[in-house]
Each structure stands twice: as structure tokens, then as C-alpha cells.
Scaffold this motif. Structure first.
Motif: not given
Length: 176
Positions: A50-52, A59-67, A124-125, A147-160
Motif C-alpha cells: 500500500l503506497h502512501s 494511516v488506517e488499514v482495514a481488512i474485511r472478509i465477506w461471504d 493527507t499528503a 504534534a502537527a502530524w498527529k493533528q492531521c484533520p484527515n485519516v488516510e485509509k486503505y480497505v481490503l
């Protein structure tokens, strides 16, 4: 289409990369890593890179498994089909120099297919670059930058979003 399992973790995109792989597949493919720089997400069957566009804001990484095959999401910045084989049934979300950020147990070992999506990657970039520019102009300390990076108003997210498609192929060495 019920959700079977879901896992989420935060990870630092060390050198702009977060890696997802089967817990028994340790060496990533350089070709897939290079492709991730243009495709955002790329893999070799056992790894996904996953390339930021930035290396320091979590960044947030979510993995969801579906039926069954997951539906195409709406409202995302980008999407690409993916396939990932897990012989152990355990996926690792890895930060290149910092090590594993988390581990997910899959419902069963096998080949999973679906798609990867991302959101707030560009925002985020942009925030990251603006912090670097401001820090240079205003002489921020390393603590102020962090501290500024921790206050980023966006959450860069990758979902599988994945579903099981078949069992793993037996290894050639197991065919004796």
C-alpha cells in the motif's frame, strides 16, 4: 452479503509503504513494490504493498472478509482489484522498518480476492507537505512537527474487501 470478519489497525507508512502479507511469506517482491508507486496498491499473490504519498502520518488499514464477492464501494479516492494467498490463515500488516502493526486471523487459509480502496490519501499528503513548509518557515522543532502530524484533520485509509475463493495450491515439495 454478510460480513464474516473485520480487522483494523493504524500503521506508519515507512518510506511511504505499508505491507500486508501471509505470516509465512516474509520476502516481498521488488516488482510489486515498484508497481505500487503507480497503482497505489500492488501485489505478487502473497504480498500487497500500500503506497502512501507521505512517510510519517499514521494511516488506517482495514481488512474485511465477506461471504461473497464484495460490492464496489462508493465515495473512495481509488480502487483496484487484488488477490492474496494465505497458507497460514494469518495476515500481517507490516511497517517496513518498525515491524508488524497488527495481525489478523482469517476465517480459513486460502486464496482471497476482492478489491483495495483508499481515501484521504491526497489530502493527507497535502497536509504533510504544508506542515513541512510551515516548519521550515517558522523554525518548528521536531516535537512541533510530530504534534502537527498527529493533528492531521484527515485519516488516510486503505480497505481490503476480500472473500474466500479457493484453497491454496499444494507446494511442489509436498507432492512427493
Amino acid at each position: 452479503m454478510p460480513l464474516i470478519s473485520e480487522y483494523s489497525t493504524s500503521a506508519y507508512p515507512d518510506r511511504g509503504i505499508v505491507e500486508v502479507y501471509d505470516s509465512d511469506a516474509y520476502v516481498g517482491a521488488d516488482e510489486a513494490l515498484a508497481r505500487s508507486r503507480t497503482q497505489v496498491v500492488a501485489g505478487d499473490g502473497y504480498h500487497l504493498f500500500l503506497h502512501s504519498l507521505q512517510p510519517d502520518i499514521e494511516v488506517e488499514v482495514a481488512i474485511r472478509i465477506w461471504d461473497s464477492p464484495p460490492e464496489m464501494p462508493e465515495g473512495v479516492e481509488g480502487m483496484i482489484p487484488v488477490s492474496l494467498e494465505s497458507e497460514t490463515g494469518q495476515l500481517v500488516v507490516n511497517q517496513l522498518n518498525f515491524g508488524p502493526a497488527g495481525v489478523m486471523d482469517l476465517p480459513r487459509p486460502g486464496v482471497y480476492e476482492g478489491h483495495a480502496t483508499w481515501s484521504d490519501r491526497q489530502a493527507t499528503a497535502d497536509y504533510y507537505q504544508s506542515c513541512l513548509q510551515r516548519s521550515a518557515l517558522e523554525g518548528w522543532s521536531a516535537e512541533q512537527i510530530g504534534a502537527a502530524w498527529k493533528q492531521c484533520p484527515n485519516v488516510e485509509k486503505y480497505v481490503l474487501d476480500l472473500c474466500f475463493v479457493r484453497d491454496c495450491e499444494p507446494d511442489d515439495e509436498d507432492d512427493s
